[in-house]
Motif scaffolding. Structure first.
Motif, PDB file in Angstrom:
ATOM      1  N   PRO A  57       0.818  -1.318   0.006  1.00 13.08           N
ATOM      2  CA  PRO A  57      -0.016   0.085  -0.008  1.00 13.08           C
ATOM      3  C   PRO A  57       0.631   1.182   0.148  1.00 13.08           C
ATOM      4  O   PRO A  57       0.332   2.358  -0.199  1.00 13.08           O
ATOM      5  CB  PRO A  57      -0.830  -0.148   1.004  1.00 13.08           C
ATOM      6  CG  PRO A  57       0.138  -1.011   2.262  1.00 13.08           C
ATOM      7  CD  PRO A  57       0.743  -2.056   1.527  1.00 13.08           C
ATOM      8  N   GLY A  58       2.221   1.271   0.287  1.00 16.74           N
ATOM      9  CA  GLY A  58       2.921   2.619   0.210  1.00 16.74           C
ATOM     10  C   GLY A  58       3.922   2.479  -0.712  1.00 16.74           C
ATOM     11  O   GLY A  58       4.368   1.601  -1.454  1.00 16.74           O
ATOM     12  N   PRO A  59       4.413   3.709  -0.769  1.00 18.06           N
ATOM     13  CA  PRO A  59       5.892   3.739  -1.429  1.00 18.06           C
ATOM     14  C   PRO A  59       6.999   2.842  -0.700  1.00 18.06           C
ATOM     15  O   PRO A  59       7.279   3.448   0.050  1.00 18.06           O
ATOM     16  CB  PRO A  59       6.211   5.094  -1.776  1.00 18.06           C
ATOM     17  CG  PRO A  59       5.501   5.824  -0.724  1.00 18.06           C
ATOM     18  CD  PRO A  59       4.287   4.933  -0.085  1.00 18.06           C
ATOM     19  N   ASN A  60       7.382   1.869  -1.512  1.00 16.35           N
ATOM     20  CA  ASN A  60       8.499   0.903  -0.604  1.00 16.35           C
ATOM     21  C   ASN A  60       9.325   0.648  -1.799  1.00 16.35           C
ATOM     22  O   ASN A  60       9.116   0.249  -3.054  1.00 16.35           O
ATOM     23  CB  ASN A  60       7.774  -0.276  -0.184  1.00 16.35           C
ATOM     24  CG  ASN A  60       6.950  -0.015   1.104  1.00 16.35           C
ATOM     25  OD1 ASN A  60       7.611   0.525   2.201  1.00 16.35           O
ATOM     26  ND2 ASN A  60       5.593  -0.153   1.126  1.00 16.35           N
ATOM     27  N   PHE A  61      10.561   0.800  -1.591  1.00 11.44           N
ATOM     28  CA  PHE A  61      11.809   0.710  -2.627  1.00 11.44           C
ATOM     29  C   PHE A  61      12.985  -0.056  -1.957  1.00 11.44           C
ATOM     30  O   PHE A  61      13.160  -0.038  -0.577  1.00 11.44           O
ATOM     31  CB  PHE A  61      12.093   1.969  -2.741  1.00 11.44           C
ATOM     32  CG  PHE A  61      11.249   2.936  -3.358  1.00 11.44           C
ATOM     33  CD1 PHE A  61      10.807   2.862  -4.661  1.00 11.44           C
ATOM     34  CD2 PHE A  61      10.562   3.907  -2.510  1.00 11.44           C
ATOM     35  CE1 PHE A  61       9.798   3.829  -5.193  1.00 11.44           C
ATOM     36  CE2 PHE A  61       9.618   4.788  -3.125  1.00 11.44           C
ATOM     37  CZ  PHE A  61       9.440   4.780  -4.403  1.00 11.44           C
ATOM     38  N   LEU A  62      13.601  -0.741  -2.896  1.00 11.11           N
ATOM     39  CA  LEU A  62      14.916  -1.213  -2.466  1.00 11.11           C
ATOM     40  C   LEU A  62      15.967  -0.025  -2.893  1.00 11.11           C
ATOM     41  O   LEU A  62      15.456   0.744  -4.138  1.00 11.11           O
ATOM     42  CB  LEU A  62      15.462  -2.316  -3.260  1.00 11.11           C
ATOM     43  CG  LEU A  62      14.791  -3.814  -2.578  1.00 11.11           C
ATOM     44  CD1 LEU A  62      14.923  -4.638  -3.495  1.00 11.11           C
ATOM     45  CD2 LEU A  62      14.870  -4.013  -1.332  1.00 11.11           C
ATOM     46  N   ILE A  63      17.048   0.152  -2.551  1.00 13.24           N
ATOM     47  CA  ILE A  63      17.934   1.211  -2.435  1.00 13.24           C
ATOM     48  C   ILE A  63      19.156   0.707  -3.347  1.00 13.24           C
ATOM     49  O   ILE A  63      19.755  -0.127  -2.814  1.00 13.24           O
ATOM     50  CB  ILE A  63      18.371   2.028  -1.495  1.00 13.24           C
ATOM     51  CG1 ILE A  63      17.181   2.600  -0.823  1.00 13.24           C
ATOM     52  CG2 ILE A  63      19.142   3.235  -1.738  1.00 13.24           C
ATOM     53  CD1 ILE A  63      17.700   3.129   0.656  1.00 13.24           C
ATOM     54  N   PHE A  64      19.546   1.241  -4.656  1.00 13.27           N
ATOM     55  CA  PHE A  64      20.515   0.949  -5.409  1.00 13.27           C
ATOM     56  C   PHE A  64      21.538   2.011  -5.757  1.00 13.27           C
ATOM     57  O   PHE A  64      21.125   3.299  -6.083  1.00 13.27           O
ATOM     58  CB  PHE A  64      19.858   0.294  -6.780  1.00 13.27           C
ATOM     59  CG  PHE A  64      19.238  -0.996  -6.477  1.00 13.27           C
ATOM     60  CD1 PHE A  64      20.073  -2.227  -6.797  1.00 13.27           C
ATOM     61  CD2 PHE A  64      17.890  -1.014  -6.575  1.00 13.27           C
ATOM     62  CE1 PHE A  64      19.399  -3.469  -6.614  1.00 13.27           C
ATOM     63  CE2 PHE A  64      17.318  -2.158  -6.206  1.00 13.27           C
ATOM     64  CZ  PHE A  64      18.085  -3.254  -6.406  1.00 13.27           C
ATOM     65  N   MET A  89       7.486   5.683   8.253  1.00  9.40           N
ATOM     66  CA  MET A  89       8.503   5.518   7.229  1.00  9.40           C
ATOM     67  C   MET A  89       9.690   4.691   8.022  1.00  9.40           C
ATOM     68  O   MET A  89      10.039   4.960   9.218  1.00  9.40           O
ATOM     69  CB  MET A  89       9.133   7.119   7.152  1.00  9.40           C
ATOM     70  CG  MET A  89      10.390   6.922   6.116  1.00  9.40           C
ATOM     71  SD  MET A  89      10.902   8.813   5.643  1.00  9.40           S
ATOM     72  CE  MET A  89      12.407   8.200   4.710  1.00  9.40           C
ATOM     73  N   GLY A  90      10.311   3.845   7.268  1.00  9.19           N
ATOM     74  CA  GLY A  90      11.397   2.995   7.827  1.00  9.19           C
ATOM     75  C   GLY A  90      12.385   2.868   6.539  1.00  9.19           C
ATOM     76  O   GLY A  90      12.124   3.199   5.477  1.00  9.19           O
ATOM     77  N   LEU A 111       9.803  10.588   0.288  1.00  4.49           N
ATOM     78  CA  LEU A 111       9.015  11.634   0.793  1.00  4.49           C
ATOM     79  C   LEU A 111       8.399  12.145  -0.157  1.00  4.49           C
ATOM     80  O   LEU A 111       7.126  12.739  -0.228  1.00  4.49           O
ATOM     81  CB  LEU A 111       9.749  12.400   1.912  1.00  4.49           C
ATOM     82  CG  LEU A 111      10.105  11.816   3.243  1.00  4.49           C
ATOM     83  CD1 LEU A 111      11.031  12.716   4.063  1.00  4.49           C
ATOM     84  CD2 LEU A 111       8.827  11.318   3.856  1.00  4.49           C
ATOM     85  N   ASP A 112       9.202  12.588  -1.208  1.00  5.59           N
ATOM     86  CA  ASP A 112       8.719  12.959  -2.396  1.00  5.59           C
ATOM     87  C   ASP A 112       7.521  12.218  -3.272  1.00  5.59           C
ATOM     88  O   ASP A 112       6.704  12.797  -3.596  1.00  5.59           O
ATOM     89  CB  ASP A 112       9.878  13.553  -3.664  1.00  5.59           C
ATOM     90  CG  ASP A 112      10.901  14.785  -3.104  1.00  5.59           C
ATOM     91  OD1 ASP A 112      10.433  15.406  -1.948  1.00  5.59           O
ATOM     92  OD2 ASP A 112      12.081  14.660  -3.483  1.00  5.59           O
ATOM     93  N   VAL A 113       7.967  11.227  -3.218  1.00  8.25           N
ATOM     94  CA  VAL A 113       7.141  10.252  -3.708  1.00  8.25           C
ATOM     95  C   VAL A 113       5.716  10.054  -2.920  1.00  8.25           C
ATOM     96  O   VAL A 113       4.422  10.245  -3.518  1.00  8.25           O
ATOM     97  CB  VAL A 113       7.626   8.680  -3.951  1.00  8.25           C
ATOM     98  CG1 VAL A 113       6.447   7.451  -4.398  1.00  8.25           C
ATOM     99  CG2 VAL A 113       8.722   8.679  -5.174  1.00  8.25           C
ATOM    100  N   ALA A 114       5.998  10.119  -1.670  1.00 10.05           N
ATOM    101  CA  ALA A 114       4.681  10.165  -0.902  1.00 10.05           C
ATOM    102  C   ALA A 114       4.033  11.196  -0.887  1.00 10.05           C
ATOM    103  O   ALA A 114       2.589  11.284  -1.136  1.00 10.05           O
ATOM    104  CB  ALA A 114       5.296  10.018   0.815  1.00 10.05           C
ATOM    105  N   ALA A 115       4.484  12.512  -1.041  1.00 11.76           N
ATOM    106  CA  ALA A 115       3.766  13.811  -1.162  1.00 11.76           C
ATOM    107  C   ALA A 115       3.072  13.745  -2.683  1.00 11.76           C
ATOM    108  O   ALA A 115       1.847  14.114  -2.683  1.00 11.76           O
ATOM    109  CB  ALA A 115       4.906  14.847  -1.130  1.00 11.76           C
TER     110      ALA A 115
END
Length: 180
Positions: A57-64, A89-90, A111-115
């Motif tokens: 349900p939220g913006p969730n990402f792996l970071i590369f 946020m985690g 946070l930009d994506v969430a906004a």
């Protein structure tokens, strides 16, 4: 959903990422500061995590990270439900990525994506014995709420006291427009 910064690509996890995910997160120093991750963190845990990504349900990402000419999985960041909190946020980084500003860079992008998705308020917290995480939150614009809570740390097997923070994304957008 993807996000790109100067040095990072944030994207959903794919099953092909499971071995790199298990290697990146599989450090006691990382997992002990997360609420949901088990210890030890296995390949099966990584496979289950990325398989469960569908319908998140939220913006969730792996970071590369791609600032060294390679594209290495170095962490994760997400905003989603935790208990009765809809937008928590985690984030985490593998130890070799600590101290390079990646957490703040990835956090800003998330946070930009969430906004953009219309999320107005995000909360976060850090375990009292992990003050470096609090420094990241403050650099992102989170403000301590003056409250403390306890969140269960699955890897530790106990509830751990946290310092709670929040950020108003509508206010953050307004401040950025004024600064431009």
């Amino acid at each position: 959903m993807f996000a790109r910064t100067e040095r990072l690509t944030l994207r959903p996890g794919w099953i092909e990422d499971a071995p790199a995910l298990a290697a990146a997160i599989g450090h006691d120093a990382v997992v002990r500061n997360l609420s949901r991750a088990p210890w030890p963190y296995t390949l099966a845990d990584a496979e289950a995590f990325v398989a469960g990504w569908q319908g998140d349900p939220g913006p969730n990402f792996l970071i590369f990270a791609h600032d060294s000419g390679r594209c290495d999985l170095i962490g994760g960041v997400g905003i989603g439900p935790l208990g009765d909190v809809p937008h928590m946020m985690g984030y985490w980084l593998t130890p070799s990525a600590w101290g390079r500003g990646y957490a703040v860079e990835a956090g800003r992008a998330a946070l930009d994506v969430a906004a953009t998705l219309g999320i107005g308020r995000v909360v976060a917290g850090h375990y009292v014995d992990n003050p470096a995480s609090g420094a990241v939150l403050r650099r992102l614009g989170f403000v301590a709420t003056g409250t403390r809570s306890s969140i269960h740390a699955r890897a530790r097997g106990v509830d751990v006291e946290t310092i709670d923070y929040a950020i108003d994304l509508a206010e953050r957008r307004r401040d950025r427009r004024l600064a431009a």
